[in-house]
Design an enzyme around this catalytic site. Structure first.
Site, mmCIF file in Angstrom:
data_model
loop_
_atom_site.group_PDB
_atom_site.id
_atom_site.type_symbol
_atom_site.label_atom_id
_atom_site.label_comp_id
_atom_site.label_asym_id
_atom_site.label_seq_id
_atom_site.Cartn_x
_atom_site.Cartn_y
_atom_site.Cartn_z
ATOM 1 N N LEU A 108 0.873 -1.104 -0.014
ATOM 2 C CA LEU A 108 0.049 0.022 0.035
ATOM 3 C C LEU A 108 1.014 1.246 0.098
ATOM 4 O O LEU A 108 1.771 1.238 0.873
ATOM 5 C CB LEU A 108 -0.906 -0.003 1.214
ATOM 6 N N ASP A 109 0.514 2.293 -0.679
ATOM 7 C CA ASP A 109 1.061 3.580 -0.545
ATOM 8 C C ASP A 109 1.122 3.916 0.863
ATOM 9 O O ASP A 109 0.487 3.771 1.717
ATOM 10 C CB ASP A 109 0.191 4.614 -1.416
ATOM 11 N N ARG A 110 2.571 4.643 1.304
ATOM 12 C CA ARG A 110 2.614 5.312 2.469
ATOM 13 C C ARG A 110 1.495 6.014 3.179
ATOM 14 O O ARG A 110 0.929 6.106 4.006
ATOM 15 C CB ARG A 110 3.662 6.127 2.416
ATOM 16 N N LEU A 111 0.573 6.795 1.995
ATOM 17 C CA LEU A 111 -0.478 7.657 2.549
ATOM 18 C C LEU A 111 -1.802 7.110 2.644
ATOM 19 O O LEU A 111 -2.744 7.523 2.882
ATOM 20 C CB LEU A 111 -0.514 9.021 1.539
ATOM 21 N N THR A 112 -1.766 5.785 1.869
ATOM 22 C CA THR A 112 -3.109 5.094 2.059
ATOM 23 C C THR A 112 -3.003 4.170 3.351
ATOM 24 O O THR A 112 -2.395 3.501 3.813
ATOM 25 C CB THR A 112 -3.231 3.954 0.782
#
Length: 263
Positions: A108-112
Site C-alpha cells: 500500500l502507498d505510504r499515504l493510504t
C-alpha cells in the site's frame, strides 16, 4: 579489507570496520586484518537516517501460522524505501511480533490506510504474492473526494498510466490502457473504488482525472509541500476489503478494515 574499503569509500567505511559493522557472506565480522579472496562478498550497512516517528498504532485484523493482516495507518510506509526504514510496517511488525521472515504479500502507498497482508514464512511467500501478481485478489477501496464528477457514475475509468523514475506524479499518456478502475458513488462525497489493475497511484490519478481529487492528496491534481512531521491531513483513501481463495487450502478469505474515513 580495511585498505580496500577505505580506498573505495573513505574514512566512514574504515570506521565501520573498526566498529565491527562489516561482515562477510557468512556473517563473520571483518576486521582490519581480514584478507578475502577476489570476488568475495562483504556487507557494509549504511547508517539509518533520522526518521520522524509515525505516531499511530498498527492494529492486527488477523493472525495465524501463515498470515498476518493489519489495518495500516496513514503515513506509514509498507516496507523500507528511501528515507523510510525503521518507520515502516514491515520493520515494526517484524520486531513486535518477532517474525524475522515476515514479508508483505502486496504493498500500500505510504499515504493510504487499510488492509495490508503479510506472509509469515519464506516457504509460502511466493504462493500469496503470486495471487496479487496474477490480479486474482479482489480489492475494494473507499475514498472521500472533492469536486463534481465529470462522468456519469458508476463508471469504468480506463487509461494508460506511466510513472517516470524521479518524478513525483504518475501521468496519463496516449496509448493502450494499462489501468482500469470502477468508480461508484456511496452518497455525499464518499466513493467505492474497485481497481482491476495495480498501477502506481492509479486510484489517485483516475479520481483526479474525472474531477474528483481525493481529499487530502498532496500530489493530485497539484503538488503540495507537506512537512515530514505534519500528520494533520491524511489522504482520504482506505483499502477497505481484500478477498481471495487461499492458495494453500482453497478456502475463501476476506479481510475488512475497521477504519472509517468519516471519523
Amino acid at each position: 579489507m580495511l585498505v580496500e574499503l577505505a580506498s573505495r569509500f573513505g574514512e566512514a567505511a574504515a570506521d565501520k570496520v573498526f566498529a565491527g559493522e562489516v561482515v562477510d557472506a557468512d556473517g563473520t565480522v571483518v576486521t582490519a586484518a581480514t584478507v578475502l579472496r577476489p570476488g568475495a562478498f562483504v556487507y557494509l550497512y549504511r547508517d539509518l537516517p533520522d526518521e520522524v516517528a509515525v505516531p499511530f498504532e498498527i492494529p492486527i485484523l488477523h493472525r495465524d501460522d501463515d498470515l498476518v493482516v493489519v489495518d495500516k495507518p496513514h503515513f506509514l510506509a509498507t516496507m523500507p524505501r528511501g528515507r523510510h526504514v525503521a518507520q515502516t510496517a514491515l520493520v515494526q511488525l517484524r520486531r513486535s511480533l518477532q517474525l524475522p521472515e515476515l514479508s508483505p504479500a502486496h504493498r500500500l502507498d505510504r499515504l493510504t490506510a487499510g488492509v495490508l497482508m503479510f506472509t509469515c514464512r519464506r516457504d509460502i511467500r511466493g504462493a500469496y504474492q503470486t495471487l496479487f501478481a496474477r490480479g486474482v485478489v479482489r480489492k475494494t477501496y473507499h475514498a472521500v473526494a472533492q469536486g463534481v464528477p465529470q462522468v456519469e457514475l458508476p463508471a469504468v475509468v480506463r487509461t494508460r498510466i506511466v510513472k517516470h523514475r524521479g518524478v513525483l506524479q504518475a501521468v496519463q499518456e496516449p496509448g493502450e490502457p494499462n489501468a482500469e478502475t470502477v468508480v461508484e458513488s456511496l452518497g455525499g462525497q464518499r466513493y467505492r473504488l474497485t481497481p482491476r489493475t495495480g498501477r502506481t497511484h492509479q486510484l489517485r490519478v483516475h479520481m483526479a482525472s474525472i474531477g474528483l481529487p481525493i481529499a487530502g492528496d498532496p500530489l493530485y491534481p497539484d503538488i503540495v509541500d507537506v512537512a515530514a512531521d505534519d500528520f494533520s491531513t491524511p489522504l482520504q483513501l482506505l483499502a477497505h476489503t481484500l478477498e481471495f481463495d487461499d492458495p494453500l487450502t482453497g478456502a475463501p478469505r476476506q479481510f475488512v478494515s475497521e477504519r472509517d474515513l468519516s471519523r
